[in-house]
Write an enzyme that holds these catalytic residues in place. Structure first.
Site, mmCIF file in Angstrom:
data_model
loop_
_atom_site.group_PDB
_atom_site.id
_atom_site.type_symbol
_atom_site.label_atom_id
_atom_site.label_comp_id
_atom_site.label_asym_id
_atom_site.label_seq_id
_atom_site.Cartn_x
_atom_site.Cartn_y
_atom_site.Cartn_z
ATOM 1 N N ASP A 1 0.820 -1.216 0.000
ATOM 2 C CA ASP A 1 0.000 0.000 0.000
ATOM 3 C C ASP A 1 0.853 1.264 0.000
ATOM 4 O O ASP A 1 2.069 1.205 0.177
ATOM 5 C CB ASP A 1 -0.974 -0.008 1.198
ATOM 6 C CG ASP A 1 -0.336 -0.485 2.487
ATOM 7 O OD1 ASP A 1 0.908 -0.459 2.593
ATOM 8 O OD2 ASP A 1 -1.080 -0.882 3.404
ATOM 9 N N ASN B 1 -7.993 -3.850 14.360
ATOM 10 C CA ASN B 1 -9.354 -4.169 13.931
ATOM 11 C C ASN B 1 -9.370 -5.319 12.913
ATOM 12 O O ASN B 1 -10.382 -5.565 12.275
ATOM 13 C CB ASN B 1 -10.024 -2.920 13.337
ATOM 14 C CG ASN B 1 -9.264 -2.365 12.145
ATOM 15 O OD1 ASN B 1 -8.302 -2.983 11.681
ATOM 16 N ND2 ASN B 1 -9.700 -1.221 11.631
ATOM 17 N N HIS C 1 -7.552 -5.466 10.187
ATOM 18 C CA HIS C 1 -7.261 -5.102 8.789
ATOM 19 C C HIS C 1 -5.949 -5.712 8.317
ATOM 20 O O HIS C 1 -5.057 -5.978 9.130
ATOM 21 C CB HIS C 1 -7.292 -3.581 8.569
ATOM 22 C CG HIS C 1 -6.119 -2.818 9.099
ATOM 23 N ND1 HIS C 1 -6.205 -1.510 9.524
ATOM 24 C CD2 HIS C 1 -4.815 -3.147 9.266
ATOM 25 C CE1 HIS C 1 -5.018 -1.094 9.913
ATOM 26 N NE2 HIS C 1 -4.169 -2.058 9.775
ATOM 27 N N GLU D 1 -9.938 -2.360 5.465
ATOM 28 C CA GLU D 1 -10.568 -2.162 6.764
ATOM 29 C C GLU D 1 -11.811 -3.043 6.889
ATOM 30 O O GLU D 1 -12.359 -3.495 5.879
ATOM 31 C CB GLU D 1 -10.979 -0.687 6.894
ATOM 32 C CG GLU D 1 -9.835 0.300 6.718
ATOM 33 C CD GLU D 1 -8.899 0.359 7.916
ATOM 34 O OE1 GLU D 1 -9.135 -0.359 8.905
ATOM 35 O OE2 GLU D 1 -7.921 1.124 7.862
HETATM 36 P P1 PGA Z 1 1.995 -2.433 12.981
HETATM 37 O O1 PGA Z 1 0.857 -2.244 11.880
HETATM 38 O O2 PGA Z 1 2.904 -3.492 12.485
HETATM 39 O O3 PGA Z 1 2.655 -1.096 13.055
HETATM 40 O O4 PGA Z 1 1.303 -2.818 14.249
HETATM 41 C C1 PGA Z 1 0.247 -3.344 11.321
HETATM 42 C C2 PGA Z 1 -0.975 -2.924 10.534
HETATM 43 O O5 PGA Z 1 -1.681 -1.986 10.939
HETATM 44 O O6 PGA Z 1 -1.255 -3.550 9.509
#
Ligand code: PGA
Length: 242
Positions: free
Chosen positions: A67, A137, A139, A144
């Site tokens: 992304d 959450n 995602h 999302e």
């Molecule tokens: P993080 O993010 O590795 O910084 O916890 C993961 C994500 O939100 O996909």
């Protein structure tokens, strides 16, 4: 679905880097999918070590990232391209022209940009190993919770919880871009192998929902239960509700 539990985030990184190194050893011209965020950082540090020690050679590898924020070009310090350059690509021998991060230039035809990104992945034979993190959450990438699973690479609007989680990388929450380009769930599911890394008990609920919960777009990561080759690499905190 393989579940592997490690003592620390660093150990997850060592093990995940070994998966990438063995992929490159078996197929030097493979396609590797990478993710941003904090959790992949130990993996990238170990990949750099394996490169420096002469074990892993990335000179024929092509990379695709999950992304990119809309509104930042690749030189912006908050862009995901910049993140990847700083944390991995500048330190290994991957060729610049083989690095792919979907473009987040504002006012583009995002549908066309997304389609071209997916077509490029497909035309090169598909991703061999995709690294994923997971949000609180559930995602994956910027997919999302929703009432449907997304398809290909597309424009997304960030939820408040994601803006809240990502504001730690910015001076103010207002500085977090509100939209991004993200590979879709269907694009991610096409990867031949998926490695999801997650550390910390704050992720335990998301991991439990992804691994043991119903397969539902309300927890996008739950779709991984249907993938033929996915490994969850967790620390004890992230695995504590399994
Ligand atoms: P993080 O993010 O590795 O910084 O916890 C993961 C994500 O939100 O996909």
């Amino acid at each position: 679905m393989n579940i592997r539990i490690f003592k620390s985030a660093d150990d997850i990184g060592k093990a995940a880097a070994m998966i990438f190194a063995s992929q490159v050893l078996q197929k030097p011209n493979c396609l590797l999918g990478f993710a941003t965020g904090s959790t992949p950082l130990p993996t990238y540090r170990q990949m750099i070590e394996l490169y420096k020690s002469g074990i892993a050679d990335y000179s024929s590898v092509t990379t695709f990232n999950l992304d990119e924020y809309i509104g930042f070009d690749g030189n912006h310090p908050q862009s995901y391209r910049y993140f990847m350059m700083q944390n991995l690509f500048n330190h290994i021998n991957v060729k610049q022209e083989n690095i792919n991060v979907v473009s987040g230039i504002p006012n583009s035809n995002f549908e066309e940009v997304g389609k071209a990104y997916d077509q490029k992945i497909e035309s090169l034979g598909g991703i061999d190993v995709q690294l994923l993190g997971i949000g609180h959450n559930g995602h994956v990438a910027f997919n999302e919770p929703s009432d449907h699973f997304s398809n290909g690479t597309h424009q997304v609007f960030l939820t408040n919880s994601t803006i809240e989680a990502n504001k730690r990388f910015f001076e103010h929450a207002d500085d977090v871009p509100r939209s991004a380009m993200s590979m879709g769930i269907a694009s991610i599911m096409k990867a031949r192998n998926i490695v999801l890394v997650s550390a910390g008990s704050d992720k335990a609920t998301a991991i439990q929902a992804a691994v043991e919960g119903p397969i539902t777009p309300e927890c996008p990561a739950s779709i991984l239960q249907l993938h033929p080759s996915v490994t969850f690499m967790l620390d004890e905190g992230a695995a504590s509700k399994l």
